[in-house]
Design an enzyme around this catalytic site. Structure first.
Site, mmCIF file in Angstrom:
data_model
loop_
_atom_site.group_PDB
_atom_site.id
_atom_site.type_symbol
_atom_site.label_atom_id
_atom_site.label_comp_id
_atom_site.label_asym_id
_atom_site.label_seq_id
_atom_site.Cartn_x
_atom_site.Cartn_y
_atom_site.Cartn_z
ATOM 1 N N ASP A 85 0.792 -1.223 0.000
ATOM 2 C CA ASP A 85 0.000 0.000 0.000
ATOM 3 C C ASP A 85 0.827 1.278 0.000
ATOM 4 O OD1 ASP A 85 -2.461 -1.201 -0.201
ATOM 5 O OD2 ASP A 85 -2.773 -1.350 1.945
ATOM 6 N N TYR A 120 -9.907 -0.482 3.637
ATOM 7 C CA TYR A 120 -9.353 -0.375 4.988
ATOM 8 C C TYR A 120 -8.973 1.051 5.341
ATOM 9 C CZ TYR A 120 -9.074 -5.096 6.868
ATOM 10 O OH TYR A 120 -9.391 -6.319 7.415
#
Length: 671
Positions: free
Chosen positions: A316, A404
Site C-alpha cells: 500500500d 481499509y
C-alpha cells in the site's frame, strides 16, 4: 533553562499549516509554492513532453548536515533545499533531483522498468476507472446480470508480479451500490478488466463467471441511514484542561512536556517523526532518541488463490501511497476537542499542489491511566499513597486505502517511552459466493461466510516501520539480553532454578535478524560509548506488541517481493537511500531491491549508526462481528528507555489540579 514538566492542557482547536510556519527546518516537508516551482522547473527541462508526476518529496539533506544545523541554535540559513521527483515521460521512469535554490535539475536517472514501477497517482487511476462505462462488452455483462449501470462503480487494483514481464498495467474491480454505499461487500464478480495505465485503454477483458450478488440489506454504515432498534448511546466528553496550553508548535517543531520533535508529511508514508529528543533534568539538556521514524511499507496479501483473487497482494505505501491516501480527520470523533490540526500537501499527477485539510492531529490524551503510583502500609501508624495521572501526547493520521482505514498513532510519554500503534478498521472485502449457510460448503473456501453469498476473505497486514534510533548519539549497537534458565548449584538453597540475563551484542546484520517468540529476550539499542553512573550502557528497549510471521512459502511471488516480512526485526547500518522496505519502485517489483536484499550484505552494525526495522503483523481470519463494518483492531510496539536516565524521569512530574468546581462525587473519601 529547563522546560517545566508541569503538564498543561488546552480546550480548543487551532488550525495550523506550513504556510503559517514560524521557523524553517531542513526536514520541513515541501510547501505548495515549492511544488509549483518544481513543476515549472521540470516543464522547462522537458518542453513539449507530457510529464506525469508519480512522487515528489523532500530530498532530505545528509544526516550529518541536519545534525550540525540542529546543534547550532542561532543558525538561520538552511541547507540547500532539494526535491526527489519521480516522473513518467514517454513510458519511461525518471528519477530527478531538483535544486530549489538554483531552480535546476541537478541529476536525472532513467530507471529500468524491470525493477518495478513507481507510485500510482490519483489522476491516472481515475482515468482508467472510467473506461468500462464506454466499453460495450462490459455494458453487456452488466446488463446480463440485470444490474443498473448507473449504480456500478469501478476502481483500480495493482496486478502484482508473478514471474512475467508486463507493461504498466492495473486491474479494475467493479461494485454495485444499489441500496448501500458499502461497495466492497457487493462486488460484481466474474469480470476481469485489465487496463494499460499509460495508453489509458482496456487491453484484456473476460466474463467467465456469474455468481449470486451479495445482498445490500444491513450493510449501510452511515449514521443517517440507520433505523431502530439502535445500539447503546455513548456519551461524549469534553476535555477540561485547567492549566493552560501545554502543546506548542514552532513551525513544524512540536514541544510538549519534556519532549521536542519535528513533524513532517510525505506522499508515500504520511507522518514522519524526526529528531525526537527528551529533556534530562539531571543533565540539564535535551538528549536525542530518534532521528527519523515512519511507516516504510504495508503488505496486505489476500489468501484466495482463484483467478479473480490471486493477484490481490497489495503494497500500500509503494503502490498507492500512505500519504496520498491520507484523509481529512473529523474533529471530535477522529480527534478530541483539544486537538490541533495540520494540513498535508502533495503534488498531483500534473505537478500542482494538492491540500489535505486536517491531515494530522496532535492532542494531549487523558485516558484515565496511571503514570505511576504506590501505597505504603508497612510503616507503623502511616498509610502513604502517591499517584500521578498519565497524560501523553498523540500524533495521529488516518490513511484510507480501498476498504481499509489505518489509524496511525505516535504517542509520547513523560516517562520517555514512545508508543507506536496502528488501528485497523473500515470494511471487509467480500468474495461473492453461492452459499447462505456453512452446511452448503463442500469444497475449500478462503474465508468466512459472514452473510448470504458473502465470503470475507482471509488476509494479512504487515506494517514495517523504519526506526532510525540515535540513542544519545549516532553510534549505537543492538543488544539481545537473553533470559537464560540456570540451575541453583548451592545445595543449601531449596530453590532449584532461576533465570538471569546473558547479553549478546550483534556484530553484523545477520546477528540482528529476529523471529519474535522463539527465545525470551529484551532487545535493546544501546550507546556503548556512554554509561550511567553505575556503569550501565544507556539504551532504548524495543517492547514488541502485535507480530505475525508470514505463512506463504518463500518462493511464492508475493513473498519474494515481501521478503522484508521474513523477520519481525531487522537492523541495518544507516543508509540514506535505504528508506523503503519493499524497494523504491514497488508496483510490479521483483523483490530484487528490498530490505531483505540489502541485509544480505551482512554489514557491520556494532557501534555504528544503525536503523531498526520492526514489522507489526496481523493474520486476519474475519468473523461476523467484522461485518458490515469492522471495529478497530489495534496493535503496535513501544520504545522504552533502558538505563537512559540516572533514575525515573517521572519522579518529579507534576499535574495541574482540576478546577475547584470539579469533584469526585462517587468517592467515599475526598482527597
Amino acid at each position: 533553562m529547563a522546560p517545566s514538566l508541569l503538564l498543561l492542557f488546552s480546550a480548543f482547536i487551532i488550525l495550523f499549516s506550513p504556510s503559517s510556519c514560524l521557523k524553517q527546518h531542513p526536514l520541513d516537508s515541501l510547501t505548495p509554492s515549492e511544488f509549483t516551482q518544481i513543476k515549472t522547473i521540470l516543464a522547462k527541462t522537458y518542453p513539449a513532453h507530457n510529464i506525469s508526476f508519480q512522487y515528489v518529496g523532500l530530498d532530505e539533506p545528509e544526516k550529518s548536515t541536519v545534525l550540525l544545523w540542529n546543534s547550532k541554535s542561532n543558525t538561520k540559513s538552511l541547507p540547500s533545499r532539494r526535491a526527489l521527483v519521480v516522473t513518467r515521460i514517454n513510458r519511461q521512469t525518471h528519477e530527478s533531483i531538483v535544486d530549489l535554490s538554483t531552480r535546476s535539475v541537478v541529476s536525472d536517472v532513467k530507471i529500468d522498468d524491470k525493477h518495478g514501477y513507481p507510485l500510482l497517482n490519483t489522476e491516472e487511476q481515475t482515468a482508467v476507472s472510467e473506461l468500462p462505462f464506454t466499453y460495450k462488452p462490459f455494458l453487456k455483462s452488466i446488463k446480463n446480470r440485470g444490474l443498473n449501470i448507473s449504480q456500478v462503480v469501478c476502481t483500480t487494483f495493482s496486478v502484482g508480479w508473478f514471474g512475467e514481464n508486463k507493461s504498466r498495467l492495473s486491474k479494475l474491480n467493479c461494485f454495485y451500490t444499489d441500496g448501500t454505499v458499502n461497495l466492497y461487500v457487493t462486488p460484481v464478480e466474474g469480470i476481469t478488466v485489465v487496463v494499460d495505465l499509460e495508453e489509458v485503454k482496456i487491453v484484456k477483458y473476460s466474463d467467465n463467471l456469474v455468481v449470486p450478488m451479495p445482498k445490500p440489506e444491513g450493510t449501510e454504515y452511515r449514521a443517517s441511514k440507520q433505523k431502530p432498534p439502535f445500539g447503546p448511546r455513548l456519551n461524549g466528553a469534553t476535555v477540561l484542561q485547567s492549566g493552560g496550553e501545554g502543546l506548542k508548535l514552532d513551525g513544524n517543531i512540536v514541544k510538549w512536556a519534556n519532549w521536542v520533535f519535528h513533524l513532517g508529511f510525505d506522499v508515500r508514508t504520511g507522518v514522519v517523526i524526526s529528531l525526537a529528543s527528551i529533556y534530562d533534568l539531571d543533565k540539564h539538556k535535551y538528549r536525542r532518541v530518534l532521528y527519523r521514524g515512519f511507516v516504510s511499507e504495508l503488505l496486505v496479501p489476500y489468501m484466495d488463490p482463484t483467478e479473480d483473487w490471486y493477484y490481490k497482494t497489495f503494497f500500500d505505501c509503494g503502490e498507492f501511497g500512505f500519504g496520498l491516501s491520507t484523509v481529512s480527520l473529523e474533529p471530535l470523533t477522529d480527534c478530541p476537542s483539544n486537538a490541533k490540526f495540520i494540513d498535508g500537501y502533495y503534488a498531483a499527477g500534473d505537478g500542482t499542489p494538492v491540500q489535505i485539510s486536517n491531515a494530522i492531529c496532535i492532542f494531549e490524551r487523558h485516558a484515565g491511566n496511571i503514570l505511576w503510583r504506590h501505597t505504603e502500609v508497612t510503616i507503623p501508624d502511616e498509610v502513604i499513597t502517591e499517584a500521578r495521572a498519565d497524560v501523553t501526547l498523540v500524533v495521529r493520521m488516518v490513511s484510507t486505502i480501498g476498504n481499509y482505514d489505518y489509524i496511525i498513532d505516535w504517542e509520547f510519554k513523560p516517562s520517555g517511552s514512545i508508543k507506536i500503534e496502528v488501528g485497523l478498521t473500515g470494511v471487509l472485502e467480500i468474495a461473492a459466493a453461492k452459499y447462505t449457510h456453512i452446511n452448503q460448503i463442500k469444497e475449500e473456501v478462503y474465508g468466512t461466510l459472514v452473510a448470504d453469498n458473502s465470503i470475507a476473505v482471509n488476509h494479512d497486514h504487515f506494517l514495517t516501520y523504519h526506526i532510525d534510533l540515535d540513542v544519545d548519539g549516532e553510534a549505537n549497537s543492538f543488544v539481545k539480553n537473553n533470559f537464560v534458565t540456570k540451575r541453583v548449584t548451592d545445595p543449601s538453597i531449596p530453590r532449584k532454578s532461576y533465570w538471569n540475563v546473558v547479553s549478546e551484542t550483534a556484530k553484523t546484520e545477520a546477528d540482528a535478524r529476529i523471529h519474535l517468540g522463539l527465545k525470551p529476550a529484551d532487545l535493546v539499542v544501546v550507546n556503548p560509548n556512554k554509561k550511567t553512573k553505575p556503569g550501565n550502557p544507556i539504551g532504548y528497549r524495543l517492547i514488541p506488541g502485535s507480530f505475525a510471521n508470514p505463512l506463504l512459502v518463500e518462493d511464492d511471488y508475493p513473498q519474494i517481493r515481501g521478503a522484508f516480512t521474513n523477520y519481525n526485526v531487522w537492523v541495518t547500518p544507516y543508509n540514506k537511500s535505504e528508506k523503503w522496505a519493499g524497494g523504491p519502485y514497488v508496483d510490479q517489483s521483483r523483490g530484487d531491491d528490498t530490505l531483505a536484499v540489502w541485509s544480505k550484505r551482512n554489514r557491520k552494525i556494532e557501534n555504528k549508526d544503525i536503523v531498526l526495522w520492526y514489522t507489526v503483523g496481523f493474520h486476519h481470519n474475519p468473523c461476523q462481528e467484522d461485518f458490515p463494518m469492522m471495529p478497530t483492531l489495534s496493535g503496535g510496539f513501544e520504545l522504552r528507555p533502558t538505563n537512559f536516565f540516572e533514575s525515573s524521569p517521572v519522579l518529579k512530574v507534576r499535574t495541574t489540579p482540576p478546577p475547584k468546581h470539579v469533584s469526585s462525587p462517587n468517592c467515599t473519601k475526598q482527597t
